[in-house]
Design an enzyme around this catalytic site. Structure first.
Site, mmCIF file in Angstrom:
data_model
loop_
_atom_site.group_PDB
_atom_site.id
_atom_site.type_symbol
_atom_site.label_atom_id
_atom_site.label_comp_id
_atom_site.label_asym_id
_atom_site.label_seq_id
_atom_site.Cartn_x
_atom_site.Cartn_y
_atom_site.Cartn_z
ATOM 1 N N TRP A 182 0.825 -1.215 0.000
ATOM 2 C CA TRP A 182 0.000 0.000 0.000
ATOM 3 C C TRP A 182 0.857 1.263 0.000
ATOM 4 C CZ3 TRP A 182 -0.646 3.068 4.725
ATOM 5 C CH2 TRP A 182 0.129 2.593 5.800
ATOM 6 N N ASP A 183 2.152 1.090 0.188
ATOM 7 C CA ASP A 183 3.096 2.203 0.075
ATOM 8 C C ASP A 183 2.908 2.936 -1.253
ATOM 9 O OD1 ASP A 183 3.906 0.253 1.879
ATOM 10 O OD2 ASP A 183 6.033 0.465 1.471
ATOM 11 N N GLU B 248 1.483 -1.634 12.640
ATOM 12 C CA GLU B 248 1.496 -3.098 12.587
ATOM 13 C C GLU B 248 1.800 -3.768 13.921
ATOM 14 O OE1 GLU B 248 4.336 -3.859 9.537
ATOM 15 O OE2 GLU B 248 3.281 -2.587 8.106
ATOM 16 N N LYS C 22 4.353 1.315 15.995
ATOM 17 C CA LYS C 22 5.451 1.082 15.059
ATOM 18 C C LYS C 22 5.632 2.288 14.143
ATOM 19 C CE LYS C 22 7.132 -1.982 11.401
ATOM 20 N NZ LYS C 22 6.846 -3.127 10.507
ATOM 21 N N GLN C 23 4.510 2.857 13.695
ATOM 22 C CA GLN C 23 4.567 3.915 12.701
ATOM 23 C C GLN C 23 3.324 4.784 12.785
ATOM 24 O OE1 GLN C 23 4.381 0.396 10.225
ATOM 25 N NE2 GLN C 23 3.349 1.619 8.667
#
Length: 754
Positions: free
Chosen positions: A321-322, A463, A576-577
């Site tokens: 999906w990046d 994630e 995580k992000q």
């Protein structure tokens, strides 16, 4: 602009292979030295051809290395693998994507031998890899240069060829390789000429040998042409490989080099980025864009851009999906044809998304977490290994990240908004959007007591927390997908009602408008709490709240995976992000600046940035709300990630090295859409910049509709110059709304606003 490393640094071999890589979208070639082998991770990685050697791990193939060569001086081998050079430099010249190497050796007899090489992945002919190899001596010396195909290939999960045949076609050495799984064929050709100096060239059994007695101060220069062909675009790859080498040698090195510079110059002009007052940022931004362009599919819509570009086989060479969230914006604004290829890749692979949804007993389109050339999901359910027990761990990347389908719709929506190209709707785009909406309806849970649709048991952008309920990013992106589907329905009913009716019959979704409309009205969207913070998912605020340093203090083994199912971060608020911050940066028109700032400040200290997708998003939102110091800090982390090598090499025991296209695209987003303030609107664009203190001027180019423009921003004014097209552009800034006519430069005063 050149990126240079001096001194031979053996310990950085893996890193330099990524840092100095070259590519043209057809293949990527790692930044390794000419004498290297698979032990030093040499790789020429193809796009479009994947293989599973039988272990269930499918990845892109690496072909035999056509640049392998060695040099002997008076019988002594001169190689960094066997002898320390007295001088050494490795560089990347961004002007033409030229990889450069200079090494100086002193032989046993005291002679000083200088080796200078240059190579590039041709943009003029995507099948061509060109190398110039020069040797200079300070005393008369006997030289022997040898080069051959290195068929002992580095693979992460190979080997991938069941058959390799070497032969000769039209006087050109060719090696043809056939994959194990689908019997796909790729071929590599080689041809060399002496360009300068006296010597004798001999070809025998696939090896090219040049011998020369070189006089003091003289140069021996050899040019080697390597062709890389595959059956995706070459009917007979072996013959094509031979023909390309012949054509290349006839045109000569200078021709290919000049074409290379010209074509890279065109790509950089489309970007148009100029940062005055900050050379470090200028280099980081251009290098990031260079890496992204190296992997971009200018030539095809059968693949998108892998998560590690074409720097190797990491993450199975899969497209994530990046692509839609981090890479598409640069291409939509600067290279619309590539953007169309990226989105058409998703549209053409709708069948894979339908198949995946059916696999889990859902309707509609569930797009893959790890998408490969066939549109199917390359991700397994047991994707990681527990470093404590050595056992495979059940992860839920594959089956719970439903936001992927929403990200695809977001990408289609953004592409159409920026380019004005709605033709893709009639080529499968509309069907894709409606099938994604049907998937969300199929997956949703309707809570009668609260009269709302919820999404339970999902994994969001963060994630570390799997199988959660009502992830804010996921729900809001689904909301966008549903509204986009409704807009598409209205558009089709108006522009081509017959096509719309036929489409509903084809996909057997007669009540699409009613179902999607009702769901859009009653979809649950988490709202800010009393402190203005949006809870990332149901129950997030009840998780343990600790610092990242406290979390790290609990780590027992290096490379521990911190996420689900048993990682240290699972029952904490450590992310995580970017997740909620990602939502606010993408759909910012739905939230006030105050809400954005409160959420940024809440989640920033709780974000580990364990993914390269994270820092650029924190930079983007910070820039959008005027927190320029923080934005600049995170821009430089994102923009320098592949310059400095400051990233994780392992996820548990899984190697994840290579370049970072998402961070590269994110760096462009921060520069142009963050600091440069560029936002596409339904009619025209908004340009509300927030420049860092040291930037005295920022310039960039963009397409919108049929027009192309150059923007220059200082603290005093915004200047908009039309470059192409007859489009009249509506421009909204902090001081009002203006009209940019196709033949006139528009200047807008900003006052003292930075």
């Amino acid at each position: 602009m050149r990126i240079v490393e001096t001194g031979y640094q053996k310990e950085k071999t893996e890193f330099f292979g990524s840092k100095f890589c070259i590519g043209n979208g057809y293949y990527g070639y790692r930044g390794t030295l000419e004498e290297y082998t698979k032990d030093q991770l040499v790789a020429c990685t193809l796009s479009e051809i994947f293989d599973d050697s039988g272990n269930g791990w499918r990845e892109p193939v690496n072909v035999p290395n056509g640049l392998k060569c060695t040099l002997l001086c008076d019988g002594e081998e001169l190689s960094v693998l066997t002898k320390e050079p007295v001088e050494h430099e490795q560089a990347l010249d961004l002007k033409g994507g030229f990889h450069e190497r200079r090494s100086v050796f002193v032989s046993k007899s005291g002679k000083r031998i200088e080796i200078k090489t240059e190579r590039f992945a041709s943009l003029k002919d995507l099948h061509l890899l060109v190398m110039k190899y020069a040797v200079i001596v300070d005393e008369k010396a006997e030289l022997v240069w040898k080069s051959h195909f290195d068929c002992d290939i580095w693979d992460i999960n190979g080997p991938h060829f069941y058959e390799q045949k070497q032969g000769e076609i039209h006087g050109i050495d060719v090696v043809a390789s056939t994959t194990i799984q689908n019997k796909k064929k790729a071929a590599v050709g080689q041809f060399a000429v002496i360009r300068e100096g006296e010597g004798k060239l001999l070809r025998e059994n696939g090896e090219i040998t040049v011998t020369s007695v070189l006089e003091k101060g003289k140069t021996l220069e050899i040019v080697k042409y390597v062709s890389v062909c595959k059956e995706t675009d070459c009917v007979l790859p072996e013959v094509a490989a031979a023909d390309i080498c012949l054509d290349a040698s006839e045109k000569g090195y200078q021709y290919w080099r000049e074409e290379q510079e010209k074509l890279w110059k065109e790509r950089y002009e489309h970007l148009g980025i100029e940062i005055i007052g900050d050379e470090e940022a200028q280099l980081a931004v251009y290098y990031s864009c260079y890496l992204l362009l190296c992997s971009a599919p200018f030539h095809t819509d059968t693949v998108a851009i892998p998560a590690r570009g074409l720097s190797g086989q990491v993450y199975k060479g899969a497209m994530f999906w990046d692509t839609e969230i981090y890479m598409l914006p640069m291409f939509a604004f600067c290279e619309p044809e590539v953007a169309r290829n990226l989105m058409n890749y998703r549209v053409k692979n709708l069948a894979g998304a339908l198949k995946k949804a059916a696999e889990y007993d859902y309707q509609g389109a569930f797009f893959p977490w790890e998408s490969q050339e066939n549109g199917e999901d390359g991700c397994t359910h047991y994707n990681l290994t527990d470093i404590f027990t050595g056992r495979k761990m059940r992860t839920y990347f594959r089956d719970k990240q439903i936001h992927i389908s929403a990200d695809v719709v977001y990408g289609l929506w953004k592409y159409m908004m920026i380019t004005g190209d709605y033709s893709l709707l009639f080529e499968g785009g509309a069907e894709t959007i409606l099938e994604c909406a049907r998937f969300f309806y199929s997956y949703s849970y309707y809570k009668k007591g609260k009269h709302r649709y919820e999404f339970l048991d999902v994994t969001g952008a963060d994630e570390y927390h799997e199988r959660i309920n009502n992830d804010a990013y996921t729900n809001y992106m689904i909301d966008l997908s549903l509204k986009t589907a409704l807009h598409v329905i209205e558009y089709l009913k108006k522009e081509n009602p017959a096509y719309f009716e036929e489409l509903l019959k084809k996909i057997d979704f007669p009540d699409a408008e009613q179902i999607i409309g009702e769901m859009a009205v009653e979809l649950y969207l988490p709202q800010p709490n009393a402190d203005g913070v949006i809870e990332q998912f149901d129950g997030y605020f009840k998780e343990e709240d600790l610092t990242i340093e406290e979390l790290y203090s609990r780590i027992i083994k290096p490379n521990e995976y911190l996420g689900s199912p048993t990682g240290l971060a699972v029952h904490t608020q450590i992310l995580k992000q970017a997740d909620v911050v990602l939502l606010l940066s993408l759909l910012g028109d739905q939230f006030s600046s105050e809400i954005k700032e409160k959420n940024w400040k809440y989640y920033e200290p709780r974000t580990e940035h364990g993914s390269s997708l994270s820092t650029c998003i924190y930079a983007l939102l910070a820039a959008q709300i005027g927190m320029t110091d923080w934005a600049y800090k995170y821009l430089m982390r994102a923009g320098r990630i592949d310059l400095d090598g400051d990233y994780k090499l392992y996820l548990g025991d899984l190697y994840i090295g290579g370049t970072h296209p998402a961070a590269n695209g994110g760096t462009w987003m921060v520069t142009v859409q963050g600091f440069g303030g560029l936002t596409p609107l339904e009619e025209g664009v908004s340009i509300i910049p927030h420049l860092p203190e040291k930037w005295t001027q920022l310039s960039y180019c963009f397409y919108y509709g049929t027009g192309r423009y150059r923007v220059s921003i200082t603290s005093e004014k915004i200047t908009l110059e039309p470059l192409e097209g007859e489009h009249i552009l509506k421009v909204t800034t902090e001081t009002g709304t203006y009209t940019c006519k196709p033949t006139e430069k528009l200047e807008i005063l900003r006052g003292d606003t930075k």
